[in-house]
Write a protein that holds these residues in place. Structure first.
Motif, PDB file in Angstrom:
ATOM      1  N   ALA A  82       0.831  -1.207   0.000  1.00  0.00           N
ATOM      2  CA  ALA A  82       0.000   0.000   0.000  1.00  0.00           C
ATOM      3  C   ALA A  82       0.864   1.254   0.000  1.00  0.00           C
ATOM      4  O   ALA A  82       0.568   2.225  -0.716  1.00  0.00           O
ATOM      5  N   ILE A  83       1.937   1.237   0.763  1.00  0.00           N
ATOM      6  CA  ILE A  83       2.849   2.394   0.798  1.00  0.00           C
ATOM      7  C   ILE A  83       3.469   2.604  -0.576  1.00  0.00           C
ATOM      8  O   ILE A  83       3.481   3.717  -1.103  1.00  0.00           O
ATOM      9  N   LEU A  84       3.987   1.545  -1.162  1.00  0.00           N
ATOM     10  CA  LEU A  84       4.680   1.659  -2.451  1.00  0.00           C
ATOM     11  C   LEU A  84       3.731   2.050  -3.580  1.00  0.00           C
ATOM     12  O   LEU A  84       4.154   2.713  -4.526  1.00  0.00           O
ATOM     13  N   LYS A  85       2.469   1.664  -3.470  1.00  0.00           N
ATOM     14  CA  LYS A  85       1.482   2.079  -4.482  1.00  0.00           C
ATOM     15  C   LYS A  85       1.158   3.560  -4.363  1.00  0.00           C
ATOM     16  O   LYS A  85       0.753   4.187  -5.333  1.00  0.00           O
ATOM     17  N   GLY A  86       1.333   4.114  -3.182  1.00  0.00           N
ATOM     18  CA  GLY A  86       0.933   5.493  -2.943  1.00  0.00           C
ATOM     19  C   GLY A  86       2.016   6.537  -3.085  1.00  0.00           C
ATOM     20  O   GLY A  86       1.767   7.716  -2.870  1.00  0.00           O
ATOM     21  N   VAL A  87       3.242   6.129  -3.424  1.00  0.00           N
ATOM     22  CA  VAL A  87       4.336   7.095  -3.542  1.00  0.00           C
ATOM     23  C   VAL A  87       4.765   7.250  -4.997  1.00  0.00           C
ATOM     24  O   VAL A  87       4.464   6.420  -5.844  1.00  0.00           O
ATOM     25  N   SER A  88       5.481   8.311  -5.253  1.00  0.00           N
ATOM     26  CA  SER A  88       6.043   8.550  -6.576  1.00  0.00           C
ATOM     27  C   SER A  88       7.059   7.461  -6.905  1.00  0.00           C
ATOM     28  O   SER A  88       7.726   6.942  -6.006  1.00  0.00           O
ATOM     29  N   PRO A  89       7.213   7.134  -8.191  1.00  0.00           N
ATOM     30  CA  PRO A  89       8.142   6.063  -8.590  1.00  0.00           C
ATOM     31  C   PRO A  89       9.569   6.244  -8.077  1.00  0.00           C
ATOM     32  O   PRO A  89      10.249   5.264  -7.780  1.00  0.00           O
ATOM     33  N   GLU A  90      10.024   7.487  -7.928  1.00  0.00           N
ATOM     34  CA  GLU A  90      11.405   7.704  -7.478  1.00  0.00           C
ATOM     35  C   GLU A  90      11.638   7.271  -6.028  1.00  0.00           C
ATOM     36  O   GLU A  90      12.777   7.082  -5.606  1.00  0.00           O
ATOM     37  N   TYR A  91      10.563   7.084  -5.251  1.00  0.00           N
ATOM     38  CA  TYR A  91      10.710   6.645  -3.861  1.00  0.00           C
ATOM     39  C   TYR A  91      10.562   5.138  -3.691  1.00  0.00           C
ATOM     40  O   TYR A  91      10.870   4.606  -2.625  1.00  0.00           O
ATOM     41  N   VAL A  92      10.079   4.442  -4.700  1.00  0.00           N
ATOM     42  CA  VAL A  92       9.784   3.009  -4.581  1.00  0.00           C
ATOM     43  C   VAL A  92      11.026   2.205  -4.194  1.00  0.00           C
ATOM     44  O   VAL A  92      10.984   1.384  -3.275  1.00  0.00           O
ATOM     45  N   THR A  93      12.136   2.432  -4.848  1.00  0.00           N
ATOM     46  CA  THR A  93      13.355   1.672  -4.548  1.00  0.00           C
ATOM     47  C   THR A  93      13.834   1.932  -3.127  1.00  0.00           C
ATOM     48  O   THR A  93      14.143   0.990  -2.382  1.00  0.00           O
TER      49      THR A  93
END
Length: 171
Positions: A30-41
């Protein structure tokens, strides 16, 4: 993101942590779905959803400070905006609306009548008579930036248009 976590019953997982691997992974998703792609890693490399959440909060505090600084800078620009030497009416209007739009995106909404009043205060002296006419004859609360730009552009075009004999404007 909080709403998504709450709806899934996972907000406590990110706030308090959990030993349940499946809950932790669902919260992380849920966190990773809700953030900008640059924060996923960066966030995805954390050992738990709680760690990712804590990191995200730290990032947000920093970005809030940057946002506030940007708002202050844009407010200063709005306060001091003026026509540049030889700047066309449409170019100034574009700069002004872009500035107001940027402020709006950052949560700082400026009313259209405030922008129109600012626009009329900063017109070059060659348009002062038009600005005075607009201010005295029209309801400023009902005018848009586009209305003012159109009226000033009509004057600009007329001043720049050659006379019937093919001569340029006299000035």
């Amino acid at each position: 993101m909080k709403v998504m976590l709450k709806a899934r019953g996972l907000l406590r997982v990110v706030q308090d942590g959990t030993d349940d691997e499946q809950e932790d992974q669902m919260a992380m998703e849920a966190i990773l779905k809700g953030v900008s792609p640059e924060y996923v890693t960066t966030l995805g490399s954390k050992d738990s959803a709680k760690e990712a959440w804590t990191s995200l909060e730290a990032i947000r505090v920093g970005s809030d400070r940057v946002k506030k600084a940007k708002v202050q800078q844009l407010r200063r620009e709005f306060k001091t905006i003026a026509f540049r030497d030889g700047e066309a009416v449409e170019d100034f209007a574009l700069r002004l609306t872009s500035l107001v739009s940027q402020l709006g995106t950052l949560g700082e909404v400026i009313k259209e009548e405030t922008v129109v009043a600012k626009y009329l205060r900063v017109v070059p002296s060659r348009y002062a008579h038009v600005a005075i006419t607009i201010e005295t004859m029209l309801d400023l609360d009902a005018l848009s930036i586009e209305d003012v730009t159109g009226r000033l552009k009509a004057v600009e075009d007329r001043v720049e248009a050659p006379t019937a004999q093919g001569e340029g404007p006299k000035g």
